[in-house]
Write an enzyme that holds these catalytic residues in place. Structure first.
Site, PDB file in Angstrom:
ATOM      1  N   ASP A   1     -16.797   6.243  32.268  1.00  0.00           N
ATOM      2  CA  ASP A   1     -15.848   6.363  33.377  1.00  0.00           C
ATOM      3  C   ASP A   1     -14.614   5.543  33.066  1.00  0.00           C
ATOM      4  O   ASP A   1     -14.663   4.589  32.300  1.00  0.00           O
ATOM      5  CB  ASP A   1     -16.480   5.872  34.695  1.00  0.00           C
ATOM      6  CG  ASP A   1     -16.966   4.427  34.592  1.00  0.00           C
ATOM      7  OD1 ASP A   1     -16.218   3.524  35.012  1.00  0.00           O
ATOM      8  OD2 ASP A   1     -18.078   4.204  34.087  1.00  0.00           O
TER       9      ASP A   1
ATOM     10  N   GLU B   1     -29.853   5.163  28.967  1.00  0.00           N
ATOM     11  CA  GLU B   1     -29.026   4.661  27.867  1.00  0.00           C
ATOM     12  C   GLU B   1     -29.800   4.506  26.560  1.00  0.00           C
ATOM     13  O   GLU B   1     -29.200   4.472  25.487  1.00  0.00           O
ATOM     14  CB  GLU B   1     -28.382   3.330  28.266  1.00  0.00           C
ATOM     15  CG  GLU B   1     -27.362   3.478  29.385  1.00  0.00           C
ATOM     16  CD  GLU B   1     -26.774   2.159  29.832  1.00  0.00           C
ATOM     17  OE1 GLU B   1     -25.554   2.100  30.036  1.00  0.00           O
ATOM     18  OE2 GLU B   1     -27.534   1.176  29.977  1.00  0.00           O
TER      19      GLU B   1
END
Length: 232
Positions: A199, A14
């Site tokens: 997601d 990330e």
């Protein structure tokens, strides 16, 4: 005095794009956290890889604030989308942040509220507006709203239903933001959460997360970099 921007991501993936852009870098490793200090495009930054979950996030944020003294904090990375108008790669920006897995209602507190803390942690309005401006400039779909945090990966209709029963305005879920926000609140440091959707929080979300985490990291980093340019 130049501003220093604190940036927090849970996982190496990330923060990788941001870390590779840094110059004049020094690294501090303590208690499983990694803090990179340096510059991105002439803006002073302290970049934290906190680890996953609320305890790791709280510990890392405390270390970041105490050791590097940033003027503000941007929490970046991935999130699971709950708003109907969100797709993988879209951006979510916090207008408030809450714990969804806290319940002290027996003592008169709101669901999600910890004693001695507000029910919702409110980000800095200027940072929210800056993030929204940069998503518009980049042509990226963005939704601003309530982000909820808990120590579980939301994966299935039953879990989503339970969260929505208490937090019907929630747009995204993840595992660190409320802890980061709570620490920033305690230290009186302004913050904002700017994450990308990896997601849609359904029964297959774990498969989507693994596939689209790199895309989410890319999209969220893109907006953070654009925000940093406002301070250079």
């Amino acid at each position: 005095m130049k501003l220093k921007i604190g940036i927090i991501g849970a996982m190496a993936q990330e923060i990788e794009i941001l870390r590779k852009l840094m110059t004049d870098v020094s690294v501090l490793e303590i208690a499983g956290c990694k803090i990179y200090e340096g510059k991105i495009n002439n803006t002073c930054v302290s970049l934290l890889q906190s680890g996953i979950g609320k305890v790791s996030a709280a510990m890392g944020t405390t270390l970041l604030l105490e050791l590097t003294k940033p003027n503000m904090v941007i929490n970046t990375g991935s999130a699971g989308g709950l708003a109907e108008n969100l797709n993988v790669g879209d951006i979510v920006i916090s207008t408030e942040v809450r714990h969804y897995d806290v319940d002290v209602t027996a003592f008169g507190y709101e669901i999600g509220q910890l004693p001695a803390n507000p029910a919702a942690f409110l980000p800095n309005e200027q940072l929210v507006n800056m993030a929204l401006k940069e998503t518009k400039t980049a042509g990226v779909n963005a939704v601003a709203g309530l982000i909820c945090s808990g120590d579980r990966f939301v994966n299935g209709a039953e879990q989503i239903t339970t969260i929505r029963q208490h937090f019907d305005q929630v747009v995204a879920v993840e595992m660190e933001a409320a802890a980061i926000a709570q620490v920033c609140y305690a230290f009186e440091v302004p913050f904002v959460v700017v994450r990308a959707i990896s997601d849609i929080a359904d029964k297959c979300s774990h498969l989507s997360f693994e596939e689209f985490l790199p895309l989410a990291a890319e999209k969220s980093s893109e907006i953070v970099i654009a925000m940093l340019n406002n301070f250079s």
